[in-house]
Write a protein that holds these residues in place. Structure first.
Motif, PDB file in Angstrom:
ATOM      1  N   VAL A 191     -59.835   4.398 -43.588  1.00 56.82           N
ATOM      2  CA  VAL A 191     -59.489   5.811 -43.519  1.00 56.82           C
ATOM      3  C   VAL A 191     -57.819   6.330 -43.289  1.00 56.82           C
ATOM      4  CG1 VAL A 191     -59.766   5.668 -41.202  1.00 56.82           C
ATOM      5  CG2 VAL A 191     -60.448   7.807 -41.916  1.00 56.82           C
ATOM      6  N   ILE A 192     -57.278   5.404 -42.775  1.00 56.07           N
ATOM      7  CA  ILE A 192     -55.847   5.452 -42.396  1.00 56.07           C
ATOM      8  C   ILE A 192     -54.875   5.601 -43.901  1.00 56.07           C
ATOM      9  CG2 ILE A 192     -53.622   4.837 -41.584  1.00 56.07           C
ATOM     10  CD1 ILE A 192     -55.705   5.609 -39.289  1.00 56.07           C
ATOM     11  N   GLN A 193     -55.549   4.676 -44.729  1.00 55.94           N
ATOM     12  CA  GLN A 193     -54.678   4.908 -45.963  1.00 55.94           C
ATOM     13  C   GLN A 193     -55.111   6.028 -47.024  1.00 55.94           C
ATOM     14  OE1 GLN A 193     -56.138   2.144 -44.667  1.00 55.94           O
ATOM     15  NE2 GLN A 193     -55.139   0.271 -44.922  1.00 55.94           N
ATOM     16  N   ARG A 194     -56.419   6.586 -46.753  1.00 58.28           N
ATOM     17  CA  ARG A 194     -56.935   7.742 -47.253  1.00 58.28           C
ATOM     18  C   ARG A 194     -56.166   8.967 -46.895  1.00 58.28           C
ATOM     19  NH1 ARG A 194     -63.416   6.679 -48.374  1.00 58.28           N
ATOM     20  NH2 ARG A 194     -63.076   4.797 -49.445  1.00 58.28           N
ATOM     21  N   LEU A 195     -56.148   9.014 -45.589  1.00 61.47           N
ATOM     22  CA  LEU A 195     -55.193   9.963 -44.799  1.00 61.47           C
ATOM     23  C   LEU A 195     -53.912   9.994 -45.260  1.00 61.47           C
ATOM     24  CD1 LEU A 195     -56.874  10.114 -41.180  1.00 61.47           C
ATOM     25  CD2 LEU A 195     -57.198  11.486 -43.080  1.00 61.47           C
ATOM     26  N   VAL A 196     -53.130   8.995 -45.543  1.00 58.76           N
ATOM     27  CA  VAL A 196     -51.742   8.933 -45.793  1.00 58.76           C
ATOM     28  C   VAL A 196     -51.720   9.324 -47.126  1.00 58.76           C
ATOM     29  CG1 VAL A 196     -49.966   7.216 -46.432  1.00 58.76           C
ATOM     30  CG2 VAL A 196     -51.166   7.047 -44.340  1.00 58.76           C
TER      31      VAL A 196
END
Length: 808
Positions: A191-196
Motif C-alpha cells: 500500500v505504501i508503494q502504491r500511494l507513492v
C-alpha cells in the motif's frame, strides 16, 4: 402533582408500525424515526432488521438516486438510511456485520468507476467504519478475502472519504495483535508503494493531496503508536517501508525526473517534512517536546532518509532559482514577477528541517550550493512575504544556536585547546555577509521612512535576527566564534555594528518592550479622588493571619453552605440578638474605651460659644447665654418640649399605642398641679435650659451617626449634675398650695420636668424622655423604640405599619 397524570405520549411510529401494509419510506418520513431508533424502540428495530428492509437501506447509500427525483429531496432517504445504519444499535450492527450478502452489496460501491459520488462515498465510509469498530474481526476477514480491495482503495484515493476509511483501518482496529495483522497485510499488499506512485505529475491534484496526506498520517500514527506501546516487539512495517532509502528515492524521482509539477513537488516535500519531524526544539525559545536523554526511535531521523535526500539537494536549490512557471501577480503595493510561490516556500521549509538535523554532510552540501545566500536574497527581495521571513529567521536562529556538528573539524586556538567550529556560521558571516546585509537593510528602511515611505515588511523579523546575533555572541554555544567573526570585519563595518546595537537596535527593543503591569498608581479624575487613596488603617497581624486562613481553608460542603451573606445580616441589628460571629471569633480586638476622655471632649464642645454667623455687629441673642427662667401662672403655662421636628410624628404614633402616658405633663390632673410664684428671683432652672441644649446637641450628633443612643442618655444624666446640690429645685419653697376640685393642691409642672427627644434613623424611630421629680429628687428615664415598614403607595398615599414597639 405531575406524576398523577400520564404525560408520556405514545410515538406515532408505534401506531404506524401496527399497520400491516406499512412501507419503509413511510417510516423514514416520520420526524422522530432517528430518535426512536437511537432509543432502541423495539417495534422499530424489529421492523428495520427485516432482511428486505436492511437490503433497501444498503441500496439507498450505495446507488445513485434517480435523476427524476427533485433535487431538494434527492438525498433524503440515503441520508436517513446512513443515520439508521450508524445509530450504533446492536441488532442492526449484528445483522449488517454477519450477513455476507449485505456486506457484498455494501462492498460493491467501491467497484464503481471513478470519480465516486462524494456524498454517497461519505455514507459508505461511515457505515463501514462503524462496522470496523464494532465487528473488527468479521470485517477484516471479509476485506482480506477481497483481492482487489487495496487496488480499489488506491484507485479511489482521490475521494477524501476513501482516504478516511483507509486511515480508520489503521486506528480503529483492536486488539493490538489484530492491528498488527492488518498492518502486515497492508504492507504485503504494497500500500505504501502504491500511494507513492500516486504522487507524480501524471496524476491529478486531488490524488496528490490525499496520497500525501495518507502517507503523512501513517508516519505520525505509527510513531505515536511506537511511543505509546513501547513493549511492542514487532516494528511497524508501514513506517519501516516509508523510511527506506529506496522509497524516499522513488518519491524524489517522481518530481525531478519528470516534468515539474507544483502540486506533486509540494506533496513530496510535505512527506519529507513529516519524516524529518524529530520533536526536538527548533531553536532557542521553542519548547522542548522531547525529554532530555530520550533516544527513542520516533525522536530521531533515520539516516537512510538523509542519504536519499543529499544527492537531490542540488535539485531543490535549482527550484529556488527556477521555480515552476507562475503567472505575474499584481498586489496592492506592486507587481510580483515571479511571486514566491508555494513551491519555493516549501523548499525553504525543507532547508530549515535539514538544518535542524545538524548533519555534517547536509551542512556541507548546503554550503557548497550557497543555498543560504539564495534564501537571504529572497528574504530582502520579497519584503512583504512574512511566511518566507519566518522560515529564514528559523534558519538563521538554528545556525547561530546549534552546537557544531559532530564531524566538524577541530581548530586549535591560542590556548592550545581544541575548539570545534561551525562551518555554517563561517559561511553565514563571511560568504553571505550577514552583518553587512542587516546594516544595509536597516539603513535603507530608515532612508525610505525619512522620505515618507512605508516601513519595510521584514523589519520585525530583522530585529529578531539581530537580537539573536547579539544574544548568541554573549551566551550561545558559538559565542567565541561569533565574536571572532565580528572582530574580523572591516573597521567601518565593525563600528557600524557597534553603533547599531547600542543605538538603533537598543531603541527599537525599548519601544517594543511592553510593561505587563503598571507600577504607578492610577489616579481618579473625579472630584471624589480622595476616596481612592490608600487608607491609613493599621494592618493588624491578627487580621492578616485570619484573612490568610480564610483563603486557605478547604472547599468543603460546609464551607459552600456558609459562604456568602447570611439573611440575618440584612436585618436591623436591634432586631437580631443571635447574630453568628463564628467567622472572626478567633480575632482579638484591642479597643481603647476611655469614657472619661470622651465625656470631657463632649463637655468641651458643649461649652463652646458657637456663632453661626461671623457678624460682630449682630443684635441676635446668643442661644448659649445663661438666662433667668420664671414660671408663668397656670393660665399662661405651656407644656415644654425640646423635641425635634420628628416629635410630631412620634406623638401621633404614641397615641395609637398608649392612651395615657403618666409621664406626659399634658396628661397631669388638675389636683396634682402646684402654683408657682411669679416673683422675680434667680433659680437654678437656668441649668435645665443648658441641659436641654446639650441634649439637642447630642441628638444631632446621634442623627449624624457620631454618637450612639446610650451617649445621648449619658449626656442627659450628666447634664442634671450641672445643678449644684445647694441649689433649690423649682417649687421647693415657692410653691403655694391651691384648692382644686379634687381636694389636692400642687402642679405637675412645678414638681416634674420632662425632656423629650425623638430621633429617626431609617425605619427606626427612638423617643428618649427624662422626667425629673423635684419633690422626691428622682429622675426617671424612658426610652421608646419603634420600627416602621413603609409599604407601596396605595391611592396616592403612603401608609406606615408599625412592626414593634419596645419601651423601657
Amino acid at each position: 402533582m405531575f406524576w398523577k397524570f400520564d404525560l408520556h405520549t405514545t410515538s406515532h411510529i408505534d401506531t404506524l408500525l401496527e399497520k400491516e401494509d406499512v412501507t419503509l419510506t413511510e417510516v423514514m418520513d416520520e420526524e422522530d424515526v432517528l430518535q426512536e431508533c437511537k432509543a432502541q424502540n423495539h417495534k422499530l428495530v424489529d421492523f428495520l432488521v427485516r432482511p428486505q428492509y436492511m437490503e433497501d437501506l444498503v441500496t439507498y447509500i450505495t446507488q445513485e438516486p434517480s435523476d427524476d427525483v427533485e433535487e431538494t429531496i434527492k438525498y433524503k432517504y440515503p441520508n436517513i438510511s446512513c443515520e439508521l445504519l450508524t445509530s450504533d444499535v446492536g441488532q442492526i450492527n449484528d445483522r449488517l456485520g454477519e450477513d455476507e450478502r449485505l456486506l457484498m452489496k455494501l462492498y460493491g460501491f467501491l467497484q464503481n468507476e471513478s470519480p465516486l459520488n462524494p456524498l454517497l462515498a461519505s455514507f459508505f465510509s461511515k457505515v463501514l467504519s462503524i462496522l470496523i469498530g464494532r465487528k473488527p474481526e468479521q470485517i477484516v476477514e471479509f476485506l482480506r478475502k477481497r483481492e482487489d480491495f487495496v487496488d480499489l482503495m488506491i484507485k479511489h484515493i482521490g475521494t477524501s472519504a476513501i482516504m478516511d476509511l483507509l486511515l480508520r483501518m489503521l486506528t480503529c482496529v483492536e486488539p493490538q495483535q489484530l492491528r498488527q495483522d492488518v498492518l502486515n497485510w497492508l504492507n504485503e499488499e504494497k500500500v505504501i508503494q502504491r500511494l507513492v506512485d500516486m504522487v507524480q505529475p501524471s496524476q491529478d491534484e486531488d490524488r496528490h493531496s490525499n496520497a500525501s496526506q495518507s502517507l503523512c498520517e501513517i508516519i505520525r500514527l505509527s510513531r505515536d503508536q511506537m511511543f505509546q506501546v513501547q513493549g511492542c516487539s514487532e516494528p511497524d512495517p508501514l513506517l519501516a517501508t516509508l523510511e527506506k532509502q529506496e522509497t524516499v528515492e522513488q518519491l524524489l524521482s517522481n518530481i525531478f525526473d519528470k516534468e515539474k509539477n507544483d502540486s506533486a513537488i509540494v506533496s513530496v516535500i510535505q512527506i519529507l517534512l513529516t519524516l524529518f519531524e524529530t520533536r526536538r526544539p527548533a531553536f532557542e525559545g521553542h519548547l522542548e517536546i522531547c525529554p532530555p536523554g530520550m533516544s527513542h526511535p520516533s525522536f530521531s531521523v533515520n539516516q537512510s532518509i538523509l542519504e536519499a535526500v543529499r544527492p537531490r539537494l542540488k535539485d531543490f536549490h535549482q527550484l529556488l532559482l527556477e521555480p515552476p512557471k507562475k503567472n505575474i501577480m499584481k498586489t496592492t503595493w506592486g507587481v510580483l514577477d515571479p511571486p514566491v510561490g508555494n513551491t519555493r516556500l516549501n523548499v525553504v521549509r525543507l532547508v530549515a528541517s535539514l538544518l535542524q538535523t545538524n548533519t555534517h554532510i547536509i551542512n556541507m552540501e548546503l554550503i557548497n550550493l550557497n543555498t543560504l545566500g539564495v534564501i537571504l536574497d529572497m528574504y530582502f527581495k520579497y519584503i512583504w512575504n512574512n511566511f518566507l521571513h519566518l522560515q529564514v529567521e528559523i534558519c538563521t536562529a538554528m545556525i547561530l544556536a546549534m552546537p557544531p556538528a559532530q564531524s566538524e573539524n577541530l581548530k586549535i586556538n591560542s590556548d592550545q585547546d581544541p575548539v570545534r567550529e561551525s562551518h555554517l556560521i563561517n559561511h553565514l558571516f563571511q560568504k553571505c555577509q550577514f552583518i553587512q546585509r542587516i546594516l544595509d537593510a536597516w539603513s535603507s528602511n530608515e532612508k525610505a521612512q525619512a522620505e515618507g515611505g512605508r516601513r519595510q515588511g521584514y523589519m520585525g523579523h530583522l530585529t529578531r535576527i539581530a537580537n539573536s546575533i547579539v544574544h548568541n555572541s554573549d551566551k550561545g554555544p558559538n559565542g567565541t566564534q561569533i565574536q571572532q567573526l565580528i572582530s574580523e570585519l572591516t573597521e567601518e563595518d565593525r563600528e557600524r555594528w557597534e553603533t547599531f546595537i547600542s543605538g538603533q537596535l537598543a531603541d527599537t527593543n525599548k519601544r517594543n518592550t511592553v510593561d505587563l503591569v503598571n507600577t504607578h498608581h492610577i489616579h481618579s479624575s473625579s472630584d471624589d479622588e480622595v476616596d481612592f487613596k490608600d487608607s491609613g488603617f493599621h494592618q493588624d497581624s491578627s487580621l492578616q493571619q485570619a484573612f490568610s486562613d480564610y483563603q486557605m481553608q478547604q472547599m468543603t460542603s460546609n464551607f459552600i453552605e456558609q459562604f456568602g451573606f447570611n439573611d440575618e445580616e440584612f436585618a436591623d441589628q436591634d432586631d437580631v440578638v443571635d447574630i453568628p460571629f463564628d467567622r472572626i471569633s478567633d480575632i482579638n480586638f484591642s479597643l481603647n474605651t476611655n469614657e472619661s476622655a470622651n465625656i470631657a471632649l463632649f463637655e468641651a464642645c458643649c461649652k463652646e460659644k458657637i456663632q453661626q454667623f461671623e457678624d460682630a455687629g449682630s443684635d441676635e441673642e446668643d442661644i448659649w447665654d445663661e438666662k433667668d427662667v420664671t414660671f408663668a401662672p397656670d393660665a399662661q403655662r405651656r407644656p415644654r418640649s425640646s423635641g425635634s421636628t420628628d416629635s410630631e410624628e412620634s406623638t401621633d404614633s404614641e397615641e395609637e399605642d398608649v392612651k395615657r402616658d403618666p409621664f406626659d405633663p399634658n396628661n397631669a390632673s388638675s389636683d396634682d398641679r402646684m402654683e408657682v410664684d411669679t416673683g422675680e428671683q434667680e433659680t437654678p432652672w437656668v441649668s435645665m435650659h443648658q441641659c436641654s441644649m446639650k441634649v439637642r446637641f447630642a441628638t444631632e450628633l446621634f442623627r449624624n451617626k457620631c454618637v450612639t443612643a446610650n451617649s445621648v442618655v449619658t449626656v442627659m444624666m450628666l447634664s442634671l449634675c450641672d445643678v449644684a446640690d445647694s441649689d433649690q429645685w423649682p417649687g421647693d419653697e415657692a410653691a403655694q398650695p391651691a384648692s382644686s376640685p379634687g381636694g389636692k393642691a400642687g402642679s405637675l409642672d412645678a414638681e416634674e420636668s420632662v425632656t423629650t427627644e425623638t430621633v429617626t434613623n431609617g425605619s427606626m424611630k427612638e423617643t428618649v424622655s427624662l422626667t425629673v421629680d423635684a419633690k422626691t429628687e428622682t429622675a426617671i428615664f424612658k426610652r421608646v423604640l419603634k420600627s416602621y415598614r413603609y409599604v407601596q403607595p396605595v391611592g396616592g398615599q403612603t401608609s406606615a405599619v408599625s412592626c414593634f414597639h419596645v419601651s423601657h
